[in-house]
Design an enzyme around this catalytic site. Structure first.
Site, PDB file in Angstrom:
ATOM      1  NE  ARG A 143      -4.286   1.672   1.676  1.00 40.25           N
ATOM      2  CZ  ARG A 143      -5.181   2.171   2.504  1.00 40.25           C
ATOM      3  NH1 ARG A 143      -5.065   1.948   3.795  1.00 40.25           N
ATOM      4  NH2 ARG A 143      -6.182   2.893   2.066  1.00 40.25           N
ATOM      5  CG  ASP A 165       1.400   6.404   3.347  1.00 40.65           C
ATOM      6  OD1 ASP A 165       1.730   7.592   3.503  1.00 40.65           O
ATOM      7  OD2 ASP A 165       0.384   5.899   3.842  1.00 40.65           O
ATOM      8  CG  HIS A 199      -2.934   5.306   3.090  1.00 45.65           C
ATOM      9  ND1 HIS A 199      -2.206   5.610   4.228  1.00 45.65           N
ATOM     10  CD2 HIS A 199      -4.233   5.475   3.444  1.00 45.65           C
ATOM     11  CE1 HIS A 199      -3.015   5.933   5.212  1.00 45.65           C
ATOM     12  NE2 HIS A 199      -4.259   5.864   4.769  1.00 45.65           N
ATOM     13  NE  ARG A 213     -12.638   7.673  10.702  1.00 44.05           N
ATOM     14  CZ  ARG A 213     -13.463   7.033  11.510  1.00 44.05           C
ATOM     15  NH1 ARG A 213     -14.708   6.830  11.155  1.00 44.05           N
ATOM     16  NH2 ARG A 213     -13.059   6.602  12.686  1.00 44.05           N
TER      17      ARG A 213
END
Length: 453
Positions: free
Chosen positions: A169, A171, A359, A380
């Site tokens: 993922r 980042d 991400h 959020r």
């Protein structure tokens, strides 16, 4: 035009007046892959001299998480004087990750198992409850503090963030050697989390129950709304400098700074977010900048690069709706602003690389301001979670080559969207997804879901 310049100058003045910590350019290193991040983190842990504080959303019971926790125990075994602590989200640690099939019911059970496997070696793991329920707020702080370094990334500690078992993922990863900065972040952690009954050990046989700390959790949340990082900001405007920012709730200093960053753009702003679900205020500001003739580039994950996306041949759950809701938001955004895509002012890139996920978050403004942040730039993060960020002021472009290289790596697996029709419409979604969307839309529950997840 004069009025526009006046407001832009006011916004920039806000940024310039923020207290700043001086930073030596050679002491900032940008990493460009999850493998490098994992290797560097492990090496830094094992060579730590006097302190290690790991703050993450989660430290999971999988190969990636085990590598990190094993390294922490090894570091403590080699150096019994090492000050060490791990802080994770209290709620997240006490449930299984969605779709996981670990040997333990939750990560906290595994932490206790590791304590029993390493008698006499103390690596305490604490749970931090940001709200009484996970859906209403989580610990989303970033920045591992190891000696005089801050290792800043949006990554949690598990297989995909550390590129274990063939998937990753993606980042951002920065190593910053700066003692005043590290001390500032650590002082906040100690003052906010180690002085409240709401924060408790997770690596013990009998853990405290949610109802027992409900009152203290509410008090902690109020304190987090009112408290910022404390430090001596002595850097001048002619130095490379960093402003650490932390906040909870709509009016936080981090949110205010993100707003000011967008407003202060003179030529171009680059914005990365894994989920296209921006608060209305940010959307309005971006549109206002386009109308003023500014250039905007948005790099967002494709729906298939979302960690909640599943292929059509697997059982579908309500949580798997999220990637489609985010894509619907993006398609509507592009539909309204197609003319700016056509004239070259607005560039939107979708990141996709096989079964890997995305991400990346952050903001670049005019080659002068860089924001490293935990904030996903979604509703959020704006309202519910405890977020932080490092605002870098680089007036003389001393980090230009690193920033250029980082953006080049981020863009590697992206494609430019030239027309909103390149994104799927609802009619093209799988049948299960279409049915749920049509049921949800009349009661607007899809908007609520996208805010909470």
């Amino acid at each position: 035009m004069l009025l526009t310049f006046k407001y832009s100058r006011k916004n920039k003045q806000y940024l310039l007046q923020l207290p700043k910590i001086a930073q030596i350019p050679a002491n900032i290193q940008t990493l460009y892959s999850p493998q490098s991040f994992c290797e560097t983190l492990l090496k830094t842990i094992l060579t730590a001299k006097y302190r290690i504080y790991i703050v993450a959303l989660s430290l999971e019971q999988d190969q990636g998480g085990k590598v990190i926790l094993d390294a922490l125990y090894q570091a403590r075994q080699f150096n019994s004087y090492l000050e060490i602590a791990v802080l994770v989200d209290w709620h997240r640690a006490q449930r299984s990750r969605i779709g996981s099939h670990n040997n333990y019911a939750n990560a906290a059970d595994w932490y206790f198992h590791m304590v029993k496997a390493h008698p006499g070696i103390e690596v305490p793991v604490y749970g931090v409850p940001i709200n009484t329920r996970e859906a209403l707020g989580v610990l989303h702080l970033k920045g591992f503090i190891i000696d005089d370094q801050v290792i800043y990334s949006g990554a949690s500690l598990n297989n995909v963030y550390l590129h274990q078992q063939g998937k990753y993922r993606y980042d951002r990863y920065h190593i910053i050697r700066n003692l005043p900065l590290a001390d500032s972040l650590l002082s906040y952690i100690k003052q906010q989390f180690f002085t409240t009954p709401a924060v408790n050990r997770l690596d013990i046989p009998t853990r405290i129950k949610r109802y027992q700390i409900k009152h203290y959790t509410k008090l902690l949340r109020q304190s987090l709304r009112d408290t910022c990082y404390s430090y001596k900001g002595s850097a001048t405007l002619n130095e490379l400098a960093i402003t650490p920012l932390v906040g909870l709730g709509k009016q936080s200093i981090l949110n205010q700074t993100i707003y000011q960053l967008i407003c202060t753009v003179n030529t171009k702003i680059i914005l990365c977010t894994p989920y296209f679900n921006m608060p209305r205020l940010l959307m309005q500001n971006l549109v206002a900048q386009l109308r003023k003739g500014k250039m905007i580039e948005i790099i967002v994950g494709d729906k298939t690069a979302n960690d909640f996306y599943i292929s059509h041949d697997k059982p579908f759950k309500m949580i798997n709706m999220l990637p489609y809701l985010y894509e619907m938001n993006l398609r509507n955004f592009l539909y309204r602003l197609q003319r700016y895509i056509d004239n070259g002012q607005l560039t939107v890139r979708l990141w996709k690389n096989g079964e890997n996920s995305y991400h990346v978050k952050g903001i670049w403004v005019d080659n002068e301001w860089l924001l490293l942040t935990s904030n996903n730039l979604n509703s959020r993060s704006w309202l519910l979670d405890l977020e932080n960020g490092l605002l870098i002021h680089d007036h003389y472009n001393q980090l230009y080559l690193q920033s250029k290289q980082e953006l080049s790596f981020i863009r590697t697996y992206t494609k430019v969207i030239l027309h909103f029709n390149q994104l799927q419409s609802i009619a093209e979604y799988p049948t299960t997804v279409r049915k749920i969307i049509y049921r949800l839309r009349p009661i607007l529950i899809d908007r609520l879901i996208s805010k909470l997840l």
